[in-house]
Design an enzyme around this catalytic site. Sequence first.
Site, mmCIF file in Angstrom:
data_model
loop_
_atom_site.group_PDB
_atom_site.id
_atom_site.type_symbol
_atom_site.label_atom_id
_atom_site.label_comp_id
_atom_site.label_asym_id
_atom_site.label_seq_id
_atom_site.Cartn_x
_atom_site.Cartn_y
_atom_site.Cartn_z
ATOM 1 N N ASN A 1 -6.079 -12.213 -82.393
ATOM 2 C CA ASN A 1 -6.485 -10.834 -82.666
ATOM 3 C C ASN A 1 -6.896 -10.626 -84.131
ATOM 4 O OD1 ASN A 1 -6.783 -8.080 -82.495
ATOM 5 N ND2 ASN A 1 -4.791 -7.697 -81.564
ATOM 6 N N HIS B 1 5.423 -0.882 -71.960
ATOM 7 C CA HIS B 1 5.414 -0.181 -73.248
ATOM 8 C C HIS B 1 5.403 1.330 -73.061
ATOM 9 C CE1 HIS B 1 3.533 -3.542 -75.938
ATOM 10 N NE2 HIS B 1 4.469 -4.008 -75.151
ATOM 11 N N ARG C 1 10.220 -0.944 -73.025
ATOM 12 C CA ARG C 1 10.252 -0.833 -74.482
ATOM 13 C C ARG C 1 9.878 0.598 -74.837
ATOM 14 N NH1 ARG C 1 5.825 -3.457 -78.604
ATOM 15 N NH2 ARG C 1 4.905 -1.391 -78.374
ATOM 16 N N TYR D 1 3.039 2.335 -85.530
ATOM 17 C CA TYR D 1 2.907 1.265 -84.567
ATOM 18 C C TYR D 1 3.455 1.641 -83.174
ATOM 19 C CZ TYR D 1 4.011 -2.583 -81.734
ATOM 20 O OH TYR D 1 4.092 -3.377 -80.626
ATOM 21 N N ASP E 1 10.628 -2.382 -80.634
ATOM 22 C CA ASP E 1 9.938 -3.291 -81.553
ATOM 23 C C ASP E 1 9.923 -2.700 -82.953
ATOM 24 O OD1 ASP E 1 8.284 -5.100 -82.803
ATOM 25 O OD2 ASP E 1 6.681 -5.009 -81.303
ATOM 26 N N HIS F 1 8.628 -4.328 -85.506
ATOM 27 C CA HIS F 1 7.326 -4.768 -86.020
ATOM 28 C C HIS F 1 7.385 -5.219 -87.474
ATOM 29 C CE1 HIS F 1 2.852 -4.725 -85.231
ATOM 30 N NE2 HIS F 1 3.372 -5.107 -84.080
ATOM 31 N N GLU G 1 13.287 -6.051 -81.724
ATOM 32 C CA GLU G 1 12.267 -7.088 -81.913
ATOM 33 C C GLU G 1 11.770 -7.111 -83.348
ATOM 34 O OE1 GLU G 1 9.213 -6.739 -78.984
ATOM 35 O OE2 GLU G 1 7.659 -7.479 -80.335
ATOM 36 N N GLU H 1 6.584 -13.588 -82.233
ATOM 37 C CA GLU H 1 5.244 -13.418 -81.676
ATOM 38 C C GLU H 1 4.146 -13.936 -82.597
ATOM 39 O OE1 GLU H 1 5.409 -9.101 -81.069
ATOM 40 O OE2 GLU H 1 3.832 -8.902 -82.563
ATOM 41 N N ARG I 1 10.086 -15.386 -78.932
ATOM 42 C CA ARG I 1 8.968 -14.616 -78.400
ATOM 43 C C ARG I 1 7.603 -15.274 -78.597
ATOM 44 N NH1 ARG I 1 7.937 -10.107 -76.762
ATOM 45 N NH2 ARG I 1 6.429 -9.313 -78.262
ATOM 46 N N HIS J 1 5.626 -13.274 -75.640
ATOM 47 C CA HIS J 1 4.721 -12.233 -76.131
ATOM 48 C C HIS J 1 3.573 -12.036 -75.151
ATOM 49 C CE1 HIS J 1 1.868 -10.990 -79.648
ATOM 50 N NE2 HIS J 1 2.574 -9.940 -79.256
ATOM 51 N N ASP K 1 -3.828 -8.376 -76.292
ATOM 52 C CA ASP K 1 -4.652 -9.347 -77.016
ATOM 53 C C ASP K 1 -4.337 -10.784 -76.615
ATOM 54 O OD1 ASP K 1 -2.323 -9.779 -78.605
ATOM 55 O OD2 ASP K 1 -2.968 -8.245 -80.007
ATOM 56 N N GLU L 1 6.901 -9.943 -71.649
ATOM 57 C CA GLU L 1 6.185 -8.718 -72.020
ATOM 58 C C GLU L 1 4.899 -8.604 -71.207
ATOM 59 O OE1 GLU L 1 4.602 -8.668 -76.007
ATOM 60 O OE2 GLU L 1 4.479 -6.474 -76.029
ATOM 61 N N TRP M 1 2.457 -4.054 -91.266
ATOM 62 C CA TRP M 1 2.105 -3.135 -90.176
ATOM 63 C C TRP M 1 2.974 -3.391 -88.966
ATOM 64 C CZ3 TRP M 1 -0.280 -3.959 -85.240
ATOM 65 C CH2 TRP M 1 -0.499 -2.764 -84.535
HETATM 66 O O1 LIG Z 1 5.124 -6.777 -79.337
HETATM 67 C C1 LIG Z 1 3.933 -6.498 -79.270
HETATM 68 O O2 LIG Z 1 3.333 -6.457 -78.208
HETATM 69 C C2 LIG Z 1 3.199 -6.135 -80.527
HETATM 70 O O3 LIG Z 1 3.924 -6.524 -81.630
HETATM 71 C C3 LIG Z 1 1.746 -6.563 -80.539
HETATM 72 O O4 LIG Z 1 1.644 -7.860 -80.159
HETATM 73 C C4 LIG Z 1 1.058 -6.485 -81.872
HETATM 74 O O5 LIG Z 1 1.157 -5.204 -82.335
HETATM 75 C C5 LIG Z 1 -0.390 -6.901 -81.797
HETATM 76 O O6 LIG Z 1 -1.067 -6.107 -80.867
HETATM 77 MG MG LIG Z 2 5.947 -7.045 -81.138
#
Ligand SMILES: O=C(O)[C@@H](O)[C@H](O)[C@H](O)CO
Ligand SMILES: [Mg+2]
Length: 403
Positions: free
Chosen positions: A37, A122, A147, A159, A211, A213, A237, A263, A284, A313, A317, A340, A403
């Site tokens: 991505n 999600h 989640r 996020y 998450d 992040h 996460e 991830e 992950r 993960h 993407d 996920e 981010w």
């Molecule tokens: O756990 C998740 O799915 C996220 O952290 C995304 O993979 C990330 O924001 C990229 O799109």
């Molecule tokens: Mg994530």
Amino acid sequence: MRIAAVDVIVTCPGRNYVIVKITTDDGVVGWGDATLNGREQSVVAYLREHVAPLLVGRDATRISDIWQYLYRGSYWRRGSVAATAIGGVDIALWDIAGKVAGLPVYRLLGGRARDGVTIYGHASGTDIDGAVADVGDFLARGYRAVRVQALVPGLTSNYGLRHGTGLTYEPAAGELPDEETWDSAAYLDFVPGLMKRVREEHGYGFHLLHDVHHRLSANEAAQLGRSLEPYRMFWMEDPTPAEDQAAFRLIRSRTTTPIAVGEIFSGIWDCQLLISERLIDYIRVAVPHAGGITHTRRIWDLADLYGVRTGSHGPGDVSPIGIAAALHLDLVAPNFGIQEYMGHLDPAGEVFRAGYSYGEGMLDLGDAPGIGVEVDEDAAARYPYSPKYLPVARLADGSMHDW
Ligand SMILES: O=C(O)[C@@H](O)[C@H](O)[C@H](O)CO
Ligand SMILES: [Mg+2]
């Protein structure tokens, strides 16, 4: 059976995907996912310029040797671009192996260890009420694990907020990265109340995930983990930027909230300490980004030795090919934890004909030989590459943050 051609297709049915197409001299076609991505074209160049010429003429059945040849043979090891390029090739070669054998890849890997793959979706909201209602929607659809993310008061966006009403969304939207703001103190004040409300409304009969992040310090992550202990999280996460594996000793020693990480890892060395010191509960790694089926299996086996389970993960993407590759491993692994799944935008369904199906909070693969996802190249050509980036985050004073 020799490799006759290695082609790379880039397509953007809502978001960009990099597809590896390997054709053998007897006409068998294998498909791999090499999507990274926001850095897609670097993997494309790696594959077209440096990998494809090395593979033509090689024995397509020597998957393990090809993995070693591309990894050790490059001299420059590690890194997401190389791992994803190798991952795409590896998945395509497993697809070919299955097609030649007439068996789904999970049969080649040892066969089913479970009836299906439990997934999490999600849920999100722009406030607590919206997020709580959204969790209810997932539970009503049969999800057993959800989640939840919500907009932190005082921030304009952050996020994990799903736009629209479908199951999926695409956070990589801007032609240049959008800039968001972040405030860890406001976040730490907010999240426990969110989880409290979710448990009050929906009870404890499902798995609840969140998450972070990569946004907190180790001490902040420990605070968050402690504050969430009453809500019996399935996991928290990516609590901190995970390059610093040793930081997890501090988090681990201070909270019993389970931890999931990995991830953005590209291989076994990124999680060696985390796993062998039992600092995490779930690993992950994404199959395409961690060197494909061949290498992900090694990571999962290492994890099993230390009681760490899998939590692969699976955002939008990761293409349907990459999701299917994970599902083959999920069906077989003794230490499977959860998968996920956030689906894909509708146009992706024109490009990828995926053989997996949803039922009662689980995904399952059929009996199709190989990976079980076919690509419509005409449809892919209708959606050319279009630059798209994930957002970035800054603090109120303008400092860059994760981010
Ligand atoms: O756990 C998740 O799915 C996220 O952290 C995304 O993979 C990330 O924001 C990229 O799109
Ligand atoms: Mg994530």
